[in-house]
Design an enzyme around this catalytic site. Structure first.
Site, short mmCIF file in Angstrom:
data_model
loop_
_atom_site.label_atom_id
_atom_site.label_comp_id
_atom_site.label_asym_id
_atom_site.label_seq_id
_atom_site.Cartn_x
_atom_site.Cartn_y
_atom_site.Cartn_z
N CYS A 1 0.85 -1.26 -0.01
CA CYS A 1 -0.05 -0.02 0.15
C CYS A 1 1.07 1.23 0.01
CB CYS A 1 -0.83 0.09 1.11
SG CYS A 1 -1.95 1.34 1.24
N GLU B 1 -3.32 0.11 -6.18
CA GLU B 1 -2.12 -0.84 -6.35
C GLU B 1 -2.04 -0.99 -8.22
OE1 GLU B 1 -0.92 -2.62 -4.24
OE2 GLU B 1 -2.23 -2.57 -2.49
#
Length: 225
Positions: A2, A103
DNA sequence: CCAGACGTTGTT
DNA sequence: GTCTGG
DNA sequence: CCAGACGTTGTT
DNA sequence: GTCTGG
């Protein structure tokens, strides 16, 4: 992992979900990058508090703040042992509110960002650690986001994802007295049903791209090449 | 003993 | 600060 | 994570 | 290629 996320829910909504009465004012942010200040919810002496902290944990023993720049994530599997995180895991856990995170999927060498958010549109609580570094005045507060293996939604994009805590676990996570073994059991991929994901504009790869459409779905046709 | 590291990720 | 490697 | 830089010197 | 800044 992340390494980029959004926070655009209003202050009132976050105050209610995180049970922090006096959250600071802030503008919606669609493209939050490492090294920037992020909102972290911590356990204070008289209830929860919201603090702005530098994203990238600077350990208390660091010689300079640059040491922390790469510590934007902490592997959940080892967070209780690693020297850089151990003390924070014991006494300084936090929740990092996020409306979703990004992502990147690599297709034939091209990067395609995806946005991941709750199916029901609620903000997410990312599990984090924080630290206070006294190498400057005032002391620097910084934080990191804990990662774990991916669930079925993230897996096609990446093998790691941030730990997302359900509201029922907020208290246990934030309480400095919580049992270590019980805490470790909270570090797990979220249910597949919680999240949805979709492709977004590659323009958001630039950290200066902060327009709201950074999180809007795009057609997968024609956007890549 | 002292010196030096202390982290994650993706890519090759 | 604390652990590891030499 | 991606984007963008990637250097030295002397002087104020 | 690798580091820094956001």
């Amino acid at each position: 992992m992340c390494a980029r996320f959004s926070l655009f829910s209003g202050r009132a909504r976050l105050a209610r979900l995180f049970q922090v009465p006096d959250l600071p004012e802030f503008e919606p942010r669609y493209n939050i990058a490492p090294s920037l200040d992020v909102l972290a919810i911590v356990a204070g002496p008289s209830g929860r508090e919201g603090h702005w902290m530098r994203w990238g944990l600077v350990p208390f023993w660091a010689d300079d703040r640059k040491v922390g720049l790469s510590l934007i994530n902490a592997r959940g599997e080892t967070v209780a042992e690693k020297p850089a995180f151990r003390r924070s895991f014991e006494k300084r856990r936090c929740l990092i509110p996020a409306d979703g995170f990004f992502e990147w999927e690599t297709i034939a060498g091209k990067k395609q960002p995806h946005f991941i958010r709750a199916r029901d549109g609620e903000p997410l609580a990312l599990a984090g650690l924080w630290e206070r570094w006294h190498g400057e005045d005032p002391p620097l507060e910084s934080c990191t986001i804990i990662t774990t293996s991916s669930n079925a939604v993230i897996e096609p994009l990446h093998d790691r994802m941030p730990v997302i805590l359900p509201e029922a676990h907020f208290d246990e996570w934030l309480d400095p007295e919580s049992d270590r073994q019980r805490l470790l059991r909270l570090i797990t991929p979220s249910d597949d049903e919680l999240l949805i994901e979709y492709a977004v504009t590659p323009k958001m790869g630039n950290t200066r791209y902060e327009a709201p459409d950074a999180i809007e779905p795009i057609g997968t046709q024609g956007s890549l090449f």
